[in-house]
Scaffold this active site. Structure first.
Site, PDB file in Angstrom:
ATOM      1  N   GLU A 119       0.879  -1.187  -0.023  1.00  0.00           N
ATOM      2  CA  GLU A 119      -0.001  -0.118   0.116  1.00  0.00           C
ATOM      3  C   GLU A 119       0.919   1.208  -0.078  1.00  0.00           C
ATOM      4  OE1 GLU A 119      -2.721  -0.526   3.318  1.00  0.00           O
ATOM      5  OE2 GLU A 119      -4.155  -1.479   1.855  1.00  0.00           O
ATOM      6  N   HIS A 238     -10.340   9.899   3.098  1.00  0.00           N
ATOM      7  CA  HIS A 238      -9.806   8.836   2.176  1.00  0.00           C
ATOM      8  C   HIS A 238     -10.048   9.468   0.669  1.00  0.00           C
ATOM      9  CE1 HIS A 238      -9.096   5.093  -0.013  1.00  0.00           C
ATOM     10  NE2 HIS A 238      -8.677   4.609   0.880  1.00  0.00           N
ATOM     11  N   ARG A 284      -1.927  10.009   1.345  1.00  0.00           N
ATOM     12  CA  ARG A 284      -3.499  10.091   1.241  1.00  0.00           C
ATOM     13  C   ARG A 284      -3.974  11.461   1.166  1.00  0.00           C
ATOM     14  NH1 ARG A 284      -6.046   5.248   4.729  1.00  0.00           N
ATOM     15  NH2 ARG A 284      -5.681   3.636   3.169  1.00  0.00           N
ATOM     16  N   HIS A 343     -12.595   9.244   7.254  1.00  0.00           N
ATOM     17  CA  HIS A 343     -12.207   8.059   7.092  1.00  0.00           C
ATOM     18  C   HIS A 343     -11.646   7.490   8.392  1.00  0.00           C
ATOM     19  CE1 HIS A 343     -11.306   4.125   5.119  1.00  0.00           C
ATOM     20  NE2 HIS A 343      -9.779   4.395   5.377  1.00  0.00           N
ATOM     21  N   SER A 383      -3.826   1.010  11.375  1.00  0.00           N
ATOM     22  CA  SER A 383      -5.080   0.999  12.652  1.00  0.00           C
ATOM     23  C   SER A 383      -5.393  -0.262  13.064  1.00  0.00           C
ATOM     24  CB  SER A 383      -6.043   1.892  11.975  1.00  0.00           C
ATOM     25  OG  SER A 383      -6.520   1.843  10.633  1.00  0.00           O
ATOM     26  N   LEU A 384      -5.601  -1.120  12.237  1.00  0.00           N
ATOM     27  CA  LEU A 384      -6.044  -2.685  12.825  1.00  0.00           C
ATOM     28  C   LEU A 384      -4.633  -3.122  13.650  1.00  0.00           C
ATOM     29  CD1 LEU A 384      -7.561  -4.351   9.835  1.00  0.00           C
ATOM     30  CD2 LEU A 384      -8.619  -3.136  11.681  1.00  0.00           C
TER      31      LEU A 384
END
Ligand SMILES: Cc1cc2nc3c(=O)[nH]c(=O)nc-3n(C[C@H](O)[C@H](O)[C@H](O)COP(=O)(O)OP(=O)(O)OC[C@H]3O[C@@H](n4cnc5c(N)ncnc54)[C@H](O)[C@@H]3O)c2cc1C
Length: 528
Positions: A119, A238, A284, A343, A383-384
């Site tokens: 990413e 986002h 982003r 987001h 974040s997860l």
């Protein structure tokens, strides 16, 4: 403190919120007893289940936690806590192994090694994923099954927390209400350790990718109880929510651009290469602003996946393909209309390395917290990771304090799902809530300036003063909105997700976190 007739004892720790942060903490606390409150049936109403990309972890050959930490610090625009980034990235592999052990079917090659995606702003392939874009859903299904199998976890569905209960400055539980039961006395659930894991605040904005119930309730509750809030002004937008007019807006994951999808406007012009050397894979905030400016100038923006993916999008990105299908968009032969959307919240309740807030008795994890990991801008899929790393740390911290006891059954809080959903719908769509979301989108959004932020603060104050029903739930939302706008007004520079038209450059004077209490935010609001 009032002792209500409706008092229940959590018999152990109490977790508010049932996204990945809350449920992971509950599992890590086992066999110590814990009660988890979830407004919706497990798996619903949480951003966690909607995550598409995956979890970042340095597991690939040649990659290292150090490199992951460096990328995190680079993305965070100068204000990531170095120690937090080093610690979280170092613990990533162990937490991924927990998720795998509890049944998450991560994508693997023929030899059983994790298949790692890429990413934006990651210097290596390090996103652990499931079926391309189904990571959040798959992780949550696995975790929920494990929670259901764990006898020390009591899940109460159909209940929403309104306020934190305090006694001499210590948090001693929460006041909550069954959904659909707005007029009866709140229920007080007493606990020696309260863990707030009730998510971020994307839904405070008119255009968001977050589920409808994720509207700043966690930060609002904590701030109203006196907690220190950190970095509230940093909201990540986002760039590519799918512009179908749906609320919330479905997401077209960044991984599509990682695969070579490009952004074009309705004149067919590709605009990103002229703005940043990494074009569509620029940070982003830069891509979100570019899209925002196109739309402000009257253009429409599209994500064109045709050349990069062709018909493969249907199998490799089933979630995005389904969203497109539902909206009548054909991503194989046509382009996907996109728009920036609120987001992720980098800020939140300030916590230390053990997840402790400034209020004794209150721990906070997941998007509700500010650990210092994300700085001014979150690196994708961190974040997860943060949710599970801090969930585990909190469980360890509390584990040493909480004795193992037996859960006694909760009586009298059965939930009628249909009634609950109806009531939530009414609250969600009151005129005042919709007006608050408009204010945040128009004046505290992708681009901000002094006049707009002051106007936002005045309008939020007016809403609080004039709304037909100023419930605790509404106050939680206006409190969070006030904190975001007040901190954005104070920060006279641009950094990461916070962009000021009147101060478009970063300033060395502001190379630090914001810390703010609700009283400070209200003082700024009063002067606006
Ligand atoms: C569409 C989308 C895609 C994403 N993709 C990724 C990705 O690929 N990788 C990544 O790392 N991150 C991703 N993120 C961000 C990530 O999903 C979230 O930051 C993370 O899931 C937050 O977890 P959480 O447990 O803190 O909150 P959530 O998962 O949002 O859970 C919050 C819980 O609190 C409950 N709650 C809310 N208010 C109350 C209340 N008053 N009382 C009781 N309970 C309450 C909610 O119902 C829910 O159960 C994505 C986010 C979205 C929206």
């Amino acid at each position: 403190m009032t002792i209500f007739d409706n008092t229940l004892d959590a018999d152990g720790a109490l977790i508010v919120g049932a996204g990945l942060a809350g449920l992971f903490t509950a599992l890590k606390l086992a066999p110590r007893p814990v009660t988890v409150l979830s407004p919706k049936p497990l798996g619903m109403g949480a951003s966690s289940a909607w995550a598409q990309g995956g979890v970042a972890a340095a597991m690939g050959e040649g990659d290292s936690p150090r490199a992951h930490a460096q990328d995190t610090e680079m993305a965070g625009a100068g204000i990531v806590d170095h120690g937090t980034a080093e610690g979280v990235t170092a613990e990533a592999v162990a937490r991924i192994e927990d998720l795998a052990r509890w049944g998450t079917p991560f994508d693997r090659d023929d030899f059983g090694n994790f298949e790692l995606g890429r990413e934006a702003a990651h210097s290596a392939n390090r996103i652990v994923k499931v079926e391309g874009d189904r990571a959040g859903w798959a992780i949550m299904q696995a975790i929920i099954a494990e929670v259901r199998r764990t006898p020390s976890i009591r899940v109460v569905e159909g209940i929403t927390a309104l306020s934190l209960a305090r006694d001499n400055g210590r948090i001693i539980g929460v006041y909550c209400r069954r959904l659909g039961d707005r007029y009866s006395e709140p229920i007080y659930i007493r606990a020696r350790a309260t863990i707030l894991a009730a998510g971020g605040l994307g839904g405070l904005y008119a255009v968001t990718t977050n589920p409808p119930g994720v509207r700043g309730h966690a930060m609002g509750m904590a701030a109203r109880a006196g907690a220190i809030i950190a970095d509230p002004e940093f909201v990540q937008f986002h760039p590519t929510a799918i512009a179908t007019g749906a609320d919330p807006a479905p997401l077209a994951t960044e991984a599509l651009r990682g695969e070579g999808a490009i952004l074009v406007n309705d004149l067919g012009e590709r605009f990103m290469p002229a703005i940043h050397p990494d074009a569509e894979l620029a940070p982003r905030d830069i891509v979100a602003r570019a899209n925002f400016r196109q739309i402000q100038s009257g253009r429409r923006v599209f994500l064109d996946t045709r050349e990069a993916l062709g018909a493969d999008i249907l199998t490799r990105f089933p979630t995005v393909s389904k969203y497109c299908h539902d909206a009548g968009i054909d991503p194989v032969n046509g382009m996907i209309p996109v728009t920036p959307a609120a987001h992720f919240h980098m800020g939140g309740v300030k916590v230390d390395e053990r997840g402790r807030s400034s209020l004794p008795g209150l721990w906070v994890c997941g998007e509700a917290s500010c650990t210092g990991l994300h700085g001014a801008n979150r690196l994708a899929s961190n974040s997860l990771l943060e949710a599970v790393v801090f969930g585990a740390r909190i469980a360890e911290d509390i584990g040493g304090l909480e004795p193992t006891r037996k859960l006694t059954p909760f009586e009298g809080i059965e939930w009628d799902e249909a009634e609950g959903n109806k009531a939530e719908e009414v609250l969600r769509n009151t005129v005042a809530v919709q007006e608050l979301r408009r204010i945040m989108g128009d004046l505290v959004g992708v681009e901000r300036d002094e006049a707009g932020l002051k106007a936002a603060l005045r309008q939020i104050a007016h809403l609080e003063a004039t709304a037909e029903q100023v419930t605790s739930a509404f106050l939680n939302m206006t409190t969070s909105a006030t904190l975001v706008a007040a901190a954005a007004l104070l920060r006279s520079e641009s950094r990461g997700g916070h962009f000021r038209l009147d101060f478009p450059e970063p300033s060395q004077d502001w190379e630090h976190h914001t810390e703010m209490t609700l009283s400070q935010a209200l003082a700024i609001r009063a002067g606006a």
